[in-house]
Design a protein around this motif. Structure first.
Motif, PDB file in Angstrom:
ATOM      1  N   ARG A  90       0.873   4.063  -2.918  1.00  0.00           N
ATOM      2  CA  ARG A  90       0.498   5.451  -2.612  1.00  0.00           C
ATOM      3  C   ARG A  90       1.577   6.435  -3.060  1.00  0.00           C
ATOM      4  O   ARG A  90       1.266   7.587  -3.378  1.00  0.00           O
ATOM      5  N   SER A  91       2.816   5.991  -3.065  1.00  0.00           N
ATOM      6  CA  SER A  91       3.902   6.879  -3.491  1.00  0.00           C
ATOM      7  C   SER A  91       3.986   6.980  -5.009  1.00  0.00           C
ATOM      8  O   SER A  91       4.809   7.739  -5.531  1.00  0.00           O
ATOM      9  N   GLN A 119      -7.825   5.294  -3.734  1.00  0.00           N
ATOM     10  CA  GLN A 119      -6.696   6.159  -3.379  1.00  0.00           C
ATOM     11  C   GLN A 119      -6.520   7.266  -4.417  1.00  0.00           C
ATOM     12  O   GLN A 119      -6.252   8.420  -4.074  1.00  0.00           O
ATOM     13  N   ARG A 120      -6.668   6.915  -5.691  1.00  0.00           N
ATOM     14  CA  ARG A 120      -6.540   7.915  -6.754  1.00  0.00           C
ATOM     15  C   ARG A 120      -7.656   8.963  -6.643  1.00  0.00           C
ATOM     16  O   ARG A 120      -7.420  10.167  -6.821  1.00  0.00           O
ATOM     17  N   SER A 180      -3.107  12.331 -10.280  1.00  0.00           N
ATOM     18  CA  SER A 180      -3.762  11.275  -9.501  1.00  0.00           C
ATOM     19  C   SER A 180      -3.826   9.955 -10.260  1.00  0.00           C
ATOM     20  O   SER A 180      -4.434   8.988  -9.789  1.00  0.00           O
ATOM     21  N   LEU A 200       0.932   7.208  -7.101  1.00  0.00           N
ATOM     22  CA  LEU A 200      -0.434   7.411  -7.593  1.00  0.00           C
ATOM     23  C   LEU A 200      -0.475   8.169  -8.914  1.00  0.00           C
ATOM     24  O   LEU A 200      -1.465   8.096  -9.640  1.00  0.00           O
ATOM     25  N   ASP A 224      -9.253   9.842  -3.910  1.00  0.00           N
ATOM     26  CA  ASP A 224      -8.988  10.691  -2.748  1.00  0.00           C
ATOM     27  C   ASP A 224      -7.898  11.707  -3.045  1.00  0.00           C
ATOM     28  O   ASP A 224      -7.970  12.860  -2.598  1.00  0.00           O
ATOM     29  N   ARG A 225      -6.865  11.296  -3.787  1.00  0.00           N
ATOM     30  CA  ARG A 225      -5.821  12.246  -4.193  1.00  0.00           C
ATOM     31  C   ARG A 225      -6.428  13.359  -5.053  1.00  0.00           C
ATOM     32  O   ARG A 225      -6.147  14.553  -4.851  1.00  0.00           O
ATOM     33  N   MET A 261       0.832  -1.210   0.000  1.00  0.00           N
ATOM     34  CA  MET A 261       0.000   0.000   0.000  1.00  0.00           C
ATOM     35  C   MET A 261       0.864   1.257   0.000  1.00  0.00           C
ATOM     36  O   MET A 261       0.603   2.209  -0.749  1.00  0.00           O
ATOM     37  N   LEU A 306      -6.882   0.778  -5.108  1.00  0.00           N
ATOM     38  CA  LEU A 306      -6.053   1.768  -5.787  1.00  0.00           C
ATOM     39  C   LEU A 306      -6.914   2.874  -6.403  1.00  0.00           C
ATOM     40  O   LEU A 306      -6.554   4.058  -6.363  1.00  0.00           O
TER      41      LEU A 306
END
Length: 252
Positions: free
Chosen positions: A156-157, A198-199, A221, A159, A201-202, A152, A195
């Protein structure tokens, strides 16, 4: 409760019979358009009011069978952390209740405020998954041994970059098949679904906190194009990037 837009039922004693006055107050609030939230075994109050008949309710896995037996008209779930039906929101145990409340903050006030609040109370700003994570899964003796957590962090690093499943699995020295199985066991969802969240949310955070054009945000993102970003915004969040920015952009 007579004027509230959001009615939260934080818990309940399943051995107690709720009073007619309380049940009626919940029904009246729901009927006039308030969102009703049942946290953990507060789901018993939600079920007792009848507003969830024929609908989905989440509760702590330890109480799920009891809730289903006591209120057979309710569809009880014990495999997710929380459920949002718009007018009715329910969650699993205590930690999941925090997740659920952060979701409500994120929905009504935006990602930036939700993340600041999460930092203040020292919890993850967004944890999507199932109660299957906790029923029961062996915990690594050393957090550094948690390969899925490392995966994870790795994702996240990156995205802003394409991430293939094979590349992702190789980053933590797992085969694609083993990685896929362990990721679902650990989180309750597929790697690609996690994933995507996460994208999103970014992208939401960038929309709220910067003046960057939507095309640039889509690139940063990992969506590649504004069309792809709009598609996923509509599919998952039911809105557009532009509308989200209008609703949640923090004033300078």
């Amino acid at each position: 409760m007579s004027h509230a837009d959001l009615v939260i039922l934080p818990s309940w004693d399943p051995e107690r019979e709720p009073s007619g006055l309380l049940v009626e107050a919940i029904r009246e609030a729901h009927a006039r358009g308030a969102t009703v939230v049942g946290l953990c075994i507060g789901a018993f109050l939600v079920a007792a009011s009848g507003i969830a008949d024929g609908r989905e309710v989440v509760t702590h896995w330890r109480w799920a069978d009891r809730l289903a037996a006591q209120y057979p008209k309710v569809k009880v779930r014990a495999d997710v952390l929380w459920s949002d039906l718009g007018d009715l929101v329910t969650s699993a145990g205590t930690a999941a209740s925090l997740d659920c409340c952060l979701h409500l903050v994120r929905t009504h006030h935006g990602v930036e405020l939700a993340e600041r609040l999460a930092r203040a109370i020292v919890v993850a700003p967004h944890r999507s998954g199932s109660q299957a994570q906790y029923i029961p899964v062996p915990v690594p003796p050393d957090p550094s041994d948690d390969v899925i957590e490392r995966a994870m962090v790795w994702a996240r690093s990156r995205l802003d970059q394409p991430v293939s499943l094979d590349e992702w699995a190789a980053a933590v020295a797992l085969s694609r098949r083993t990685f896929t199985r362990q990721f679902r066991l650990r989180t309750g969802s597929s790697g690609q679904a996690w994933l995507l969240r996460q994208r999103l949310d970014r992208a939401r955070l960038l929309l709220e906190t910067t003046d960057q054009p939507v095309e640039r945000i889509a690139t940063e993102s990992g969506f590649g194009s504004s069309a792809a970003l709009r598609h996923h915004f509509h599919l998952v969040l039911g809105t557009t990037p532009q509308r989200h920015r209008q609703d949640f952009k923090a004033p300078r």
